[in-house]
Scaffold this motif. Structure first.
Motif, short mmCIF file in Angstrom:
data_model
loop_
_atom_site.label_atom_id
_atom_site.label_comp_id
_atom_site.label_asym_id
_atom_site.label_seq_id
_atom_site.Cartn_x
_atom_site.Cartn_y
_atom_site.Cartn_z
N ASP A 11 53.24 9.89 -40.69
CA ASP A 11 54.27 10.60 -39.82
C ASP A 11 54.21 10.31 -38.46
O ASP A 11 53.30 9.85 -37.97
N ARG B 225 61.14 5.90 -40.97
CA ARG B 225 61.72 6.99 -42.05
C ARG B 225 63.29 7.05 -42.48
O ARG B 225 63.66 7.17 -43.40
N GLN C 128 51.44 9.53 -45.53
CA GLN C 128 52.74 9.97 -46.52
C GLN C 128 52.76 8.86 -47.59
O GLN C 128 52.33 7.53 -47.29
N SER D 29 48.33 11.76 -40.29
CA SER D 29 49.16 12.45 -41.52
C SER D 29 49.83 11.19 -42.32
O SER D 29 50.87 10.83 -42.21
N GLN E 35 51.73 13.98 -48.72
CA GLN E 35 51.45 13.95 -47.39
C GLN E 35 50.16 14.54 -47.32
O GLN E 35 49.91 15.57 -47.90
#
Length: 163
Positions: free
Chosen positions: A124, A130, A156, A154, A143
């Motif tokens: 993240d 993204r 993903q 975090s 996640q």
């Protein structure tokens, strides 16, 4: 300024791709030695076992200098999906469409090899990346907090499935 998307390894490209990753992620999230050695080791292993029948590796060259990369590891595509890896562009090329050119080459390759699922692991906070992933049909599927790259982030997983 001439930009070329080159398919395949070139002398010095492993070191340059590792350098791009190490500097960018050190500045962004303080990833250090564990991250750099992981990228170097895994990219080297990939290049050593590279198979044109299932793998792809593209370098973005500007005036002969590696300024970006992307890879598709298709060695376990039938079991787990094809793995998109080592996607990066240099600071000077971010926002120029260079990332789109690399992702286009990789996704065209996946389509030509009829890979039903393509996945990538990231974390993240990388908004521009993204946005590109989602533009190419990737969706966030998992996640969790983790430290696989040396600092807690975090983590993903994004996937793109053939329709």
């Amino acid at each position: 300024m001439s930009l070329i998307v080159h398919k395949g390894y070139l002398p010095g490209s492993i070191g340059r791709v590792v350098d791009l990753h190490a500097r960018f992620y050190s500045d962004l999230v303080d990833f250090g030695l564990p991250f750099e050695t992981k990228v170097a080791r895994e990219l080297s292993e990939f290049c050593e076992r590279y198979d044109d029948n299932c793998d792809g590796f593209w370098l973005l060259l500007q005036d002969g200098i590696v300024e970006g990369s992307i890879a598709i590891d298709g060695s376990k595509a039938n079991q787990n999906g094809a793995h998109l890896r080592w996607f990066i562009t240099s600071d000077k090329l971010r926002g120029t469409g260079a990332g789109t050119a690399l992702l286009t080459a990789a996704m065209d390759f996946c389509q030509s090899h009829q890979y039903r699922c393509v996945y990538l692991c990231t974390f993240d906070g990388l908004g521009a990346a993204r946005h590109l992933y989602e533009k190419f049909g990737f969706r966030l599927v998992h996640q969790q907090q983790g430290k696989q790259w040396g600092s807690e982030v975090s983590e993903q997983r994004f996937e793109r499935n053939a329709s």
